[in-house]
Design a protein around this motif. Structure first.
Motif, short mmCIF file in Angstrom:
data_model
loop_
_atom_site.label_atom_id
_atom_site.label_comp_id
_atom_site.label_asym_id
_atom_site.label_seq_id
_atom_site.Cartn_x
_atom_site.Cartn_y
_atom_site.Cartn_z
N GLN A 151 5.55 65.17 91.17
CA GLN A 151 5.21 65.58 92.53
C GLN A 151 4.19 66.72 92.49
O GLN A 151 3.24 66.73 93.25
N GLN A 167 19.98 63.97 83.82
CA GLN A 167 19.65 64.05 85.24
C GLN A 167 18.71 65.23 85.50
O GLN A 167 17.75 65.10 86.26
N SER A 168 18.96 66.35 84.84
CA SER A 168 18.07 67.51 84.98
C SER A 168 16.67 67.18 84.50
O SER A 168 15.68 67.57 85.12
N GLU A 215 10.44 64.37 87.89
CA GLU A 215 10.06 64.03 89.27
C GLU A 215 9.31 65.20 89.92
O GLU A 215 8.29 65.01 90.57
N ARG A 216 9.84 66.43 89.69
CA ARG A 216 9.15 67.60 90.23
C ARG A 216 7.77 67.76 89.62
O ARG A 216 6.80 68.09 90.30
N GLU A 225 24.32 65.22 82.53
CA GLU A 225 23.75 66.31 83.34
C GLU A 225 22.36 66.67 82.84
O GLU A 225 21.43 66.87 83.63
N LEU A 256 15.33 64.16 84.39
CA LEU A 256 14.71 63.26 85.37
C LEU A 256 14.23 64.03 86.60
O LEU A 256 13.13 63.78 87.11
N ASP A 257 15.05 64.99 87.06
CA ASP A 257 14.65 65.81 88.21
C ASP A 257 13.40 66.62 87.89
O ASP A 257 12.48 66.72 88.70
N ALA A 258 13.38 67.19 86.67
CA ALA A 258 12.22 67.98 86.25
C ALA A 258 10.97 67.10 86.17
O ALA A 258 9.88 67.51 86.58
#
Length: 194
Positions: A75, A64-65, A71-72, A61, A67-69
């Motif tokens: 972006q 994944q968090s 990516e954000r 988790e 990786l999401d951070a």
């Protein structure tokens, strides 16, 4: 750690029983204890595996968090770069518009200076001519006693002649009458008695 100590104790107890050739009761007791230790060991192993699974799930988790951070953040970096490019383009456009406005303002100042110069020249010219034109117009009005209607339509000669006894309106159409006739008619209205 305590489970391994217990196992070691049990093993030593078994060895001492075999070596001393003791009674079967003590052997059963030690075997029962050995069984309890093994059960506790298996239970501890199950708990450790469960804890490990939970830790792995939490790590997954968190990963994944992360990786999401990332990516954000990436972006956001792309959007920031786009905004910076748009800001730079807007700044360049602003500079072009400002330069254009400065040129136009400079041209307007030059035009204004030219108009002021022409106005001064006209003022200088009219300073001499206007009083004489005003004088001539006033003299003509006194002599002819005609009050002109300057707002009449083009081609029409309108006014009021204030004659010796009665004021009479003038209304002559220069498109139908000759200039000589109009001139003669107007001069005929002038009183010759001084």
């Amino acid at each position: 750690m305590a489970a391994f100590r217990d196992m070691e104790e049990v093993s030593q107890g078994l060895l001492s029983l075999l070596g001393a050739n003791r009674a079967e009761a003590q052997q059963r007791r030690l075997l029962g204890r050995h069984e309890q230790v093994v059960e506790r060991l298996l239970e501890t192993q199950d708990n450790a595996e469960q804890g490990l699974r939970e830790i792995l799930a939490m790590e997954e988790e968190v990963a994944q968090s992360l990786l999401d951070a990332k990516e954000r953040a990436h972006q956001g970096g792309v959007e920031l770069q786009q905004l910076q490019e748009e800001l730079q383009k807007a700044g360049e456009e602003d500079a072009r518009v400002k330069a254009s406005l400065d040129r136009e303002l400079e041209e307007l100042k030059e035009i204004e200076a030219g108009l002021e110069r022409q106005e001064r020249e006209v003022d200088e010219d009219t300073t001499v001519t206007i009083p004489s034109a005003v004088y001539v117009a006033q003299l003509y009005r006194r002599v002819s006693k005609i009050e002109w209607d300057y707002e009449s339509e083009a081609g029409m000669v309108k006014g009021i002649h204030h004659g010796p006894s009665v004021a009479q309106p003038l209304h002559l159409d220069s498109t139908q009458l000759s200039k000589k006739f109009i001139s003669d008619y107007l001069w005929s209205l002038v009183d010759t008695d001084w």
